[in-house]
Design a protein around this motif. Structure first.
Motif, PDB file in Angstrom:
ATOM      1  N   SER A  63      25.445  56.004  66.224  1.00  0.00           N
ATOM      2  CA  SER A  63      26.551  56.728  66.651  1.00  0.00           C
ATOM      3  C   SER A  63      26.473  57.601  67.889  1.00  0.00           C
ATOM      4  CB  SER A  63      27.201  57.335  65.432  1.00  0.00           C
ATOM      5  OG  SER A  63      27.499  56.498  64.557  1.00  0.00           O
ATOM      6  N   VAL A  64      25.503  58.286  67.899  1.00  0.00           N
ATOM      7  CA  VAL A  64      25.361  58.910  69.202  1.00  0.00           C
ATOM      8  C   VAL A  64      25.116  58.193  70.406  1.00  0.00           C
ATOM      9  CG1 VAL A  64      23.722  60.574  70.361  1.00  0.00           C
ATOM     10  CG2 VAL A  64      24.416  61.166  68.160  1.00  0.00           C
ATOM     11  N   MET A  65      24.197  57.157  70.146  1.00  0.00           N
ATOM     12  CA  MET A  65      24.143  56.267  71.316  1.00  0.00           C
ATOM     13  C   MET A  65      25.296  55.443  71.851  1.00  0.00           C
ATOM     14  SD  MET A  65      20.519  54.468  70.091  1.00  0.00           S
ATOM     15  CE  MET A  65      20.697  53.038  71.435  1.00  0.00           C
ATOM     16  N   SER A  66      26.510  55.416  70.888  1.00  0.00           N
ATOM     17  CA  SER A  66      27.547  54.968  71.193  1.00  0.00           C
ATOM     18  C   SER A  66      28.851  55.734  71.569  1.00  0.00           C
ATOM     19  CB  SER A  66      27.889  53.933  70.191  1.00  0.00           C
ATOM     20  OG  SER A  66      28.110  54.284  68.954  1.00  0.00           O
ATOM     21  N   ARG A  67      28.547  57.138  71.667  1.00  0.00           N
ATOM     22  CA  ARG A  67      29.300  57.986  71.852  1.00  0.00           C
ATOM     23  C   ARG A  67      30.309  58.187  70.853  1.00  0.00           C
ATOM     24  NH1 ARG A  67      31.301  53.700  73.834  1.00  0.00           N
ATOM     25  NH2 ARG A  67      33.176  53.169  74.694  1.00  0.00           N
ATOM     26  N   LEU A  68      30.174  57.721  69.569  1.00  0.00           N
ATOM     27  CA  LEU A  68      31.206  57.772  68.502  1.00  0.00           C
ATOM     28  C   LEU A  68      31.062  59.264  67.985  1.00  0.00           C
ATOM     29  CD1 LEU A  68      31.333  54.707  66.436  1.00  0.00           C
ATOM     30  CD2 LEU A  68      32.936  55.223  68.139  1.00  0.00           C
ATOM     31  N   ILE A  69      29.867  59.780  68.319  1.00  0.00           N
ATOM     32  CA  ILE A  69      29.586  61.239  67.671  1.00  0.00           C
ATOM     33  C   ILE A  69      28.811  62.003  68.677  1.00  0.00           C
ATOM     34  CG2 ILE A  69      28.190  62.745  66.251  1.00  0.00           C
ATOM     35  CD1 ILE A  69      28.108  60.575  64.284  1.00  0.00           C
ATOM     36  N   LYS A  70      29.381  63.280  68.992  1.00  0.00           N
ATOM     37  CA  LYS A  70      28.656  63.927  70.016  1.00  0.00           C
ATOM     38  C   LYS A  70      27.498  64.685  69.527  1.00  0.00           C
ATOM     39  CE  LYS A  70      32.279  65.368  72.976  1.00  0.00           C
ATOM     40  NZ  LYS A  70      33.429  66.029  72.474  1.00  0.00           N
ATOM     41  N   GLN A  71      26.160  64.522  70.233  1.00  0.00           N
ATOM     42  CA  GLN A  71      25.056  64.904  69.921  1.00  0.00           C
ATOM     43  C   GLN A  71      25.101  66.524  70.026  1.00  0.00           C
ATOM     44  OE1 GLN A  71      25.603  62.900  72.582  1.00  0.00           O
ATOM     45  NE2 GLN A  71      24.086  63.136  74.177  1.00  0.00           N
ATOM     46  N   SER A  72      24.160  66.988  69.183  1.00  0.00           N
ATOM     47  CA  SER A  72      23.938  68.416  69.447  1.00  0.00           C
ATOM     48  C   SER A  72      23.010  68.770  70.681  1.00  0.00           C
ATOM     49  CB  SER A  72      23.531  69.285  68.138  1.00  0.00           C
ATOM     50  OG  SER A  72      23.996  68.807  66.996  1.00  0.00           O
ATOM     51  N   GLY A  73      22.140  67.984  70.880  1.00  0.00           N
ATOM     52  CA  GLY A  73      21.002  68.156  71.934  1.00  0.00           C
ATOM     53  C   GLY A  73      20.556  66.804  72.562  1.00  0.00           C
ATOM     54  N   GLY A  74      20.037  66.777  73.668  1.00  0.00           N
ATOM     55  CA  GLY A  74      19.404  65.479  74.104  1.00  0.00           C
ATOM     56  C   GLY A  74      20.513  64.893  74.989  1.00  0.00           C
ATOM     57  N   LYS A  75      19.934  63.814  75.738  1.00  0.00           N
ATOM     58  CA  LYS A  75      20.933  62.861  76.497  1.00  0.00           C
ATOM     59  C   LYS A  75      20.341  61.358  76.005  1.00  0.00           C
ATOM     60  CE  LYS A  75      22.301  65.214  80.404  1.00  0.00           C
ATOM     61  NZ  LYS A  75      21.941  65.575  81.724  1.00  0.00           N
ATOM     62  N   VAL A  76      21.685  60.632  76.333  1.00  0.00           N
ATOM     63  CA  VAL A  76      21.616  59.057  76.453  1.00  0.00           C
ATOM     64  C   VAL A  76      21.510  58.680  77.706  1.00  0.00           C
ATOM     65  CG1 VAL A  76      22.359  57.127  75.233  1.00  0.00           C
ATOM     66  CG2 VAL A  76      22.406  59.108  73.876  1.00  0.00           C
ATOM     67  N   TYR A  77      20.668  57.711  78.001  1.00  0.00           N
ATOM     68  CA  TYR A  77      20.883  57.121  79.265  1.00  0.00           C
ATOM     69  C   TYR A  77      20.804  55.606  79.293  1.00  0.00           C
ATOM     70  CZ  TYR A  77      18.840  61.514  81.186  1.00  0.00           C
ATOM     71  OH  TYR A  77      18.641  62.681  81.239  1.00  0.00           O
ATOM     72  N   ASP A  86      48.165  51.037  71.081  1.00  0.00           N
ATOM     73  CA  ASP A  86      48.313  49.814  70.133  1.00  0.00           C
ATOM     74  C   ASP A  86      46.694  49.717  69.789  1.00  0.00           C
ATOM     75  OD1 ASP A  86      50.616  49.073  70.659  1.00  0.00           O
ATOM     76  OD2 ASP A  86      49.946  47.473  72.197  1.00  0.00           O
ATOM     77  N   VAL A  87      45.695  50.063  70.493  1.00  0.00           N
ATOM     78  CA  VAL A  87      44.433  50.025  70.225  1.00  0.00           C
ATOM     79  C   VAL A  87      43.907  51.005  69.118  1.00  0.00           C
ATOM     80  CG1 VAL A  87      41.954  50.009  71.160  1.00  0.00           C
ATOM     81  CG2 VAL A  87      43.873  49.216  72.228  1.00  0.00           C
ATOM     82  N   MET A  88      44.596  52.255  69.370  1.00  0.00           N
ATOM     83  CA  MET A  88      44.429  53.363  68.435  1.00  0.00           C
ATOM     84  C   MET A  88      44.638  53.006  66.890  1.00  0.00           C
ATOM     85  SD  MET A  88      43.537  56.317  69.402  1.00  0.00           S
ATOM     86  CE  MET A  88      44.535  57.914  68.945  1.00  0.00           C
ATOM     87  N   LEU A  89      45.622  51.985  66.790  1.00  0.00           N
ATOM     88  CA  LEU A  89      46.141  51.524  65.435  1.00  0.00           C
ATOM     89  C   LEU A  89      44.706  51.150  64.636  1.00  0.00           C
ATOM     90  CD1 LEU A  89      49.196  49.658  66.114  1.00  0.00           C
ATOM     91  CD2 LEU A  89      49.130  51.674  64.681  1.00  0.00           C
ATOM     92  N   LEU A  90      43.717  50.550  65.372  1.00  0.00           N
ATOM     93  CA  LEU A  90      42.473  49.970  64.719  1.00  0.00           C
ATOM     94  C   LEU A  90      41.690  51.152  64.296  1.00  0.00           C
ATOM     95  CD1 LEU A  90      41.278  47.539  67.285  1.00  0.00           C
ATOM     96  CD2 LEU A  90      42.346  46.692  65.392  1.00  0.00           C
ATOM     97  N   GLY A  91      42.167  52.446  64.478  1.00  0.00           N
ATOM     98  CA  GLY A  91      41.345  53.537  63.877  1.00  0.00           C
ATOM     99  C   GLY A  91      40.356  54.007  65.225  1.00  0.00           C
ATOM    100  N   ARG A  92      39.595  55.404  64.995  1.00  0.00           N
ATOM    101  CA  ARG A  92      39.201  56.058  66.097  1.00  0.00           C
ATOM    102  C   ARG A  92      38.028  55.275  66.333  1.00  0.00           C
ATOM    103  NH1 ARG A  92      34.788  59.534  66.476  1.00  0.00           N
ATOM    104  NH2 ARG A  92      34.930  60.603  68.260  1.00  0.00           N
ATOM    105  N   GLU A  93      37.159  54.835  65.479  1.00  0.00           N
ATOM    106  CA  GLU A  93      35.707  54.261  65.951  1.00  0.00           C
ATOM    107  C   GLU A  93      36.125  52.981  66.883  1.00  0.00           C
ATOM    108  OE1 GLU A  93      33.746  53.944  62.262  1.00  0.00           O
ATOM    109  OE2 GLU A  93      33.100  56.141  62.497  1.00  0.00           O
ATOM    110  N   HIS A  94      36.724  52.192  66.370  1.00  0.00           N
ATOM    111  CA  HIS A  94      37.117  50.849  67.272  1.00  0.00           C
ATOM    112  C   HIS A  94      37.643  51.269  68.565  1.00  0.00           C
ATOM    113  CE1 HIS A  94      36.001  47.997  64.308  1.00  0.00           C
ATOM    114  NE2 HIS A  94      36.671  48.359  63.292  1.00  0.00           N
ATOM    115  N   ALA A  95      38.693  52.119  68.437  1.00  0.00           N
ATOM    116  CA  ALA A  95      39.340  52.712  69.670  1.00  0.00           C
ATOM    117  C   ALA A  95      38.484  53.142  70.795  1.00  0.00           C
ATOM    118  CB  ALA A  95      40.352  53.633  69.404  1.00  0.00           C
ATOM    119  N   VAL A  96      37.471  54.057  70.462  1.00  0.00           N
ATOM    120  CA  VAL A  96      36.518  54.512  71.099  1.00  0.00           C
ATOM    121  C   VAL A  96      35.615  53.672  71.880  1.00  0.00           C
ATOM    122  CG1 VAL A  96      34.418  55.994  71.467  1.00  0.00           C
ATOM    123  CG2 VAL A  96      36.447  56.798  70.164  1.00  0.00           C
ATOM    124  N   ASN A  97      35.389  52.511  70.676  1.00  0.00           N
ATOM    125  CA  ASN A  97      34.295  51.286  71.236  1.00  0.00           C
ATOM    126  C   ASN A  97      35.106  50.531  72.378  1.00  0.00           C
ATOM    127  OD1 ASN A  97      32.690  49.116  71.269  1.00  0.00           O
ATOM    128  ND2 ASN A  97      34.000  48.140  69.700  1.00  0.00           N
TER     129      ASN A  97
END
Lengths: 252, 314
Positions: A45-59, B199-210
């Motif tokens: 999730s961190v690698m894909s920016r779904l979660i913000k990490q507390s430290g470190g970097k993704v390149y 519209d994309v937000m309707l899929l939920g946060r994770e899909h929207a960010v993806n």
């Protein structure tokens, strides 16, 4: 190449991922293995920016992902998480079409439509493309989501337990599709996977996590080895070579 | 029936409602009746559109179909500001006399309120649900403060705030119609490129960010728009608690598509029909002396309970 540098994630004081640095080789399948709670999904999730990490970097190819626009990143890295409940009624085709959003902004061109059709074909969903996803079986739904990721057509594909809910036939089918994505189209696939034998038979590289730390990284030959697996999972494995793949026996 | 055909039918129905309201039993001298009824109808249309627009967007960013922006305490804050103005300056004070000035100050304060909620809660916690929880607490806080001050003021002045508390189309604040129309038009224009992202937000946060949606930015923009849109009906006619839930859900049931452009249009038309049609029947057919918002809240309450029971069965 995708690279994480010293990634940490804390919830309050508790470290879920701690100081993980790993290089994901381009054009290969890399599997994250480890026990429940080892931090595999969090790292993904961190690698894909779904979660913000507390430290470190993704390149990504040398550029920090924070320097890449969200809309641009969506054309290069995609992520599919495990549970995917959706509030609205959508057909399979409508769902897969969302995969083209980063390119078309919601207005599909003929080219987009073709790519969507191909993705649906890849996942063997032609017959049910006009069915609503809430009427599908768990396995079909999972394949529909994977079709969406395929339609997104990114160089890096991150999947969190893609074999969840799938029977053996469809699991094999998905792993073969991922293999084709890497071998034929040059995609880089990163998986979180629990079935060690699927990891062994289909991956190129294995990254093992234990208690939020990287416990080992290497090729399948280096990693699927009873001593290493015992360290990671804390149980005995009997590793055999069968038909050119390494199979772990651990059921009894 | 196709979605566009349904929209055409609804458009025709709302037009009929509006025209009936203006011309039914108008007598021979239109010049007398037209300005008065015209102002009412304008207020109805603006209110309808603002309520529908804000509710649908709010439901999308909160991933929840049974909420309206009022859970965030927007209208409680508005009412609080009105009461404060009355409390300190009295019924003849400049805040109460100059309605456009009052509206500008109130809307600006509301924006400030949203901004602080966003900065202090959303940015730190990154979570819409926590934001709503704080909103609910704020709602109670402002509500209690308002009631407290209303206890202290002169009963005659209390009657002035009361107008704001319940929607009524019999005392439309006509000075505000122009400002409101301009704001709604600007917001609608500003929103058009956003609708596809929603519209994309309707899929939920994770899909929207993806799929490349900058989630935080979209939530911020939506909150600003919602704040402005909530201020309009509250200032023009008063609170309409349940209207948003009814029309947005009716729109989702009617439209086959999930697309915001369709759903918002459909919800707006429904709410114009509900307000103009309802007011017409009440006023001209049954000669009832109650306001439409009472009926809408009553019907809305029942529909809300139906929605709750249906959702819990899923």
């Amino acid at each position: 190449m995708m690279r994480t540098e010293n990634i940490s994630k804390f919830y309050d004081e508790k470290a879920v991922v701690e100081g993980v640095s790993v290089d994901i080789p381009k054009g290969k399948i890399t599997s994250f293995i480890g026990s429940n709670g080892a931090g595999k999904s969090t790292l993904l999730s961190v690698m894909s920016r779904l979660i913000k990490q507390s430290g470190g970097k993704v390149y990504l190819e040398g550029t920090p992902v924070t320097d890449i626009e969200d809309s641009e990143l969506a054309k290069r890295v995609s992520i599919l998480k495990q549970s995917s409940h959706i509030n609205i009624r959508l057909t399979v085709r409508e769902l897969v079409s969302f995969g083209r959003f980063p390119y078309s902004g919601g207005r599909l061109t003929q080219e987009d439509e073709d790519i969507v059709s191909r993705a649906i074909g890849y996942m063997d969903l032609m017959e049910s493309e006009n069915n609503y996803i809430d009427t599908l079986s768990g396995g079909q739904r999972q394949r529909a989501f994977i079709a969406m990721i395929i339609a997104q057509d990114t160089d890096y594909v991150l999947l969190d337990e893609p074999l969840n809910n799938l029977d053996m036939k469809h699991s094999v089918q998905i792993m073969k599709t991922l293999r084709r994505l890497t071998d034929e189209l040059g995609k880089t696939v990163v998986l979180v996977i629990h079935d060690i034998n699927f990891a062994s038979c289909y991956s190129d590289y294995i990254a093992a996590l234990k208690d939020g730390k990287l416990a080992g990284f290497g090729t399948v030959e280096q990693m699927i080895e009873s001593g290493i697996l015992k360290d990671i999972f804390g149980m005995d494995f009997d590793v055999r070579e069968m038909n050119g793949s390494r199979i772990c026996l651990y059921y009894t | 029936m196709r979605d566009s055909a349904k929209l055409a039918v609804l458009f025709a129905a709302s037009l009929v409602c509006v025209l009936l309201f203006i011309f039914y039993d108008a007598g021979s001298d239109l010049s007398f009746i037209l300005p008065e009824r015209g102002a009412k109808v304008a207020a109805m249309v603006l209110t309808g559109v603002a309520v529908a627009y804000s509710s649908v967007i709010f439901q999308t960013i909160t991933f929840n179909r049974i909420l309206t922006p009022s859970v965030m305490g927007f209208d409680a804050v508005y009412l609080f500001l009105q009461t404060v103005a009355l409390f300190f300056f009295g019924g003849g004070g400049f805040m109460m006399v100059n309605e456009v000035f009052n509206f500008t100050v109130s809307a600006a304060s509301l924006m400030l309120f949203t901004f602080f909620l966003y900065r202090l809660v959303f940015v730190r916690k990154g979570n819409v649900f926590f934001l709503m929880l704080v909103g609910v607490v704020m709602w109670t806080l402002f509500r209690s403060l308002t009631v407290f001050m209303q206890m202290l003021i002169d009963p005659n002045e209390y009657a002035i705030v009361q107008d704001t508390m319940f929607a009524s189309f019999n005392n439309v604040r006509a000075d505000l119609i122009g400002v409101s129309a301009v704001i709604i038009a600007l917001v609608a224009l500003f929103c058009v490129p956003m609708l596809r992202k929603l519209d994309v937000m309707l899929l939920g946060r994770e899909h929207a960010v993806n799929l490349g949606i900058s989630y935080d930015v979209l939530v911020k923009k939506s909150l600003i728009i919602i704040t402005l849109l909530v201020a309009i009906p509250t200032a023009l006619v008063g609170q309409m608690t349940f209207l948003g839930i009814i029309v947005s859900n009716l729109a989702y049931e009617t439209m086959k598509t999930y697309k915001h452009a369709y759903v918002i249009t459909c919800a707006s038309l429904f709410s114009i029909i509900a307000i103009a049609g309802g007011q017409f029947i009440l006023e001209r057919v049954f000669y009832f002396n109650i306001t439409i918002s009472v009926i809408i809240n009553f019907a809305g309450g029942i529909y809300f309970i139906y929605l709750l029971t249906r959702e819990s069965k899923r």
